[in-house]
Design an enzyme around this catalytic site. Structure first.
Site, PDB file in Angstrom:
ATOM      1  N   THR A  73     -14.999   4.700   7.008  1.00  0.00           N
ATOM      2  CA  THR A  73     -15.237   3.965   5.757  1.00  0.00           C
ATOM      3  C   THR A  73     -14.834   2.493   5.938  1.00  0.00           C
ATOM      4  OG1 THR A  73     -13.031   4.280   4.853  1.00  0.00           O
ATOM      5  CG2 THR A  73     -14.628   6.049   4.455  1.00  0.00           C
ATOM      6  N   THR A 103      -5.954   8.817   8.135  1.00  0.00           N
ATOM      7  CA  THR A 103      -7.001   7.826   8.405  1.00  0.00           C
ATOM      8  C   THR A 103      -8.398   8.436   8.517  1.00  0.00           C
ATOM      9  OG1 THR A 103      -5.525   6.244   9.443  1.00  0.00           O
ATOM     10  CG2 THR A 103      -7.816   6.156  10.131  1.00  0.00           C
ATOM     11  N   VAL A 104      -9.301   7.851   7.746  1.00  0.00           N
ATOM     12  CA  VAL A 104     -10.729   8.163   7.816  1.00  0.00           C
ATOM     13  C   VAL A 104     -11.379   6.890   8.352  1.00  0.00           C
ATOM     14  CG1 VAL A 104     -12.790   8.715   6.461  1.00  0.00           C
ATOM     15  CG2 VAL A 104     -10.597   9.791   5.898  1.00  0.00           C
ATOM     16  N   TYR A 112       0.835  -1.211   0.000  1.00  0.00           N
ATOM     17  CA  TYR A 112       0.000   0.000   0.000  1.00  0.00           C
ATOM     18  C   TYR A 112       0.869   1.260   0.000  1.00  0.00           C
ATOM     19  CZ  TYR A 112      -3.837   3.141   1.331  1.00  0.00           C
ATOM     20  OH  TYR A 112      -4.766   4.157   1.369  1.00  0.00           O
ATOM     21  N   TYR A 146      -1.899  11.590  15.375  1.00  0.00           N
ATOM     22  CA  TYR A 146      -2.702  12.654  14.762  1.00  0.00           C
ATOM     23  C   TYR A 146      -2.778  13.871  15.693  1.00  0.00           C
ATOM     24  CZ  TYR A 146      -3.741   9.585  10.956  1.00  0.00           C
ATOM     25  OH  TYR A 146      -3.593   8.793   9.846  1.00  0.00           O
TER      26      TYR A 146
END
Ligand code: NAI
Ligand code: 1HS
Length: 256
Positions: free
Chosen positions: A193, A189-190, A157, A216
């Protein structure tokens, strides 16, 4: 609605769900004619129906972005459907998977590379002749914080997203003088989803959550709409002097 994309025709890949769907909705709310493309035909159709119910002009196509023949066929139809004009391509489709180099099997490596980087190349390749003929267009790719820093256990990735960010600059160099701007967004990062859930895994303990969030500075993960807003800026004329850039939408993750 402020009509920032009035009369623009936009194709968004991987837009039946997650960040892509939020982007299709936002683009539609801003006046774009939207094309949903997704590997899941059922989900793509449902997504388009939802948008149409909101008064958005939308059409769905089933597409696996790794299948070049299908990309050619579906894009041809999609472009023709909106009178042969294509203003915006968002190469949003992507998959993530886990493994370090020593324990990543070639088939997993190849699939992650195929969806992320081959898909971006294939879809860009098929819209470019029309955009070049028009002398206008904008392509927005999807990078990631993972294309900038090494995320432990995500070899394929990270490699794929770094490749997308490199290709973004290269394409910008080739096409910005021809009226076509190419940029990418780099989300952190979300969590909400499907990919975000996959990333966070089953360990939702407070200690693990705290460790993850410590990366974060803003103290939270992102929302799909926050990434869609970045795509919108890069798709709209408000970014008319922005070429080849990587827009980090990551709560400061890559600053520390
Ligand atoms: P998601 O997994 O929720 O949605 C991805 C969509 O792409 C799905 O509808 C899926 O069916 C579709 N898709 C998957 N493979 C496809 C293929 N071969 N052809 C066409 N469609 C395909 O993912 P999410 O979170 O919305 O991610 C969207 C983009 O944002 C991806 O490129 C991802 O790498 C990137 N991203 C996501 C982050 C996150 O934390 N969720 C962070 C950074 C980047
Ligand atoms: C999947 C997405 O591109 C984000 S990878 C970053 C993972 S984290 O360790 O910063 O939560």
């Amino acid at each position: 609605m402020t009509n920032r994309l009035k009369n623009k025709n936009a194709i968004i890949t991987g837009s039946a769900a997650g960040i892509g769907f939020e982007t299709a909705k936002l683009f539609g709310q801003e006046g774009a004619n939207v094309t949903i493309m997704d590997i899941s035909e059922e989900a793509a159709n449902k997504a388009a129906e939802k948008l149409i119910k909101e008064g958005i002009i939308a059409k769905a196509y089933a597409l696996d972005v790794t299948d070049y023949n299908a990309v050619q066929t579906q894009f041809k139809q999609a472009i023709e459907h909106y009178q042969g004009k294509i203003d915006i391509l968002v190469n949003n489709a992507g998959i993530a998977d886990f493994g370090s180099v020593d324990n990543t099997e070639p088939n997993l490596w190849q699939r992650v590379m195929a969806v992320n980087i081959d898909g971006t190349y294939f879809c860009s390749k098929v819209v470019l002749p029309t955009m070049l003929e028009q002398g206008s267009g904008t392509i927005i790719n999807c990078g990631s914080v993972a294309g900038t820093v090494g995320i432990p256990g995500m070899a394929a990735y990270c490699a794929a997203k770094a490749a997308i960010m490199g290709l973004t600059k290269q394409m910008s160099a080739d096409y910005s003088g021809k009226g076509i701007r190419v940029n990418c967004v780099c989300p952190g990062t979300v969590a909400t989803t499907a990919m975000g859930q996959q990333l966070l895994g089953s360990d939702t303990s407070a200690a693990t959550q705290k460790k993850r969030l410590s990366k974060y500075p803003i103290g939270r993960f992102g929302e799909p709409k926050e990434i869609a807003n970045g795509y919108l800026f890069l798709a709209s004329d408000e970014s008319s002097f922005v070429c080849g850039s990587s827009l980090y939408i990551d709560g400061g993750m890559t600053t520390i």
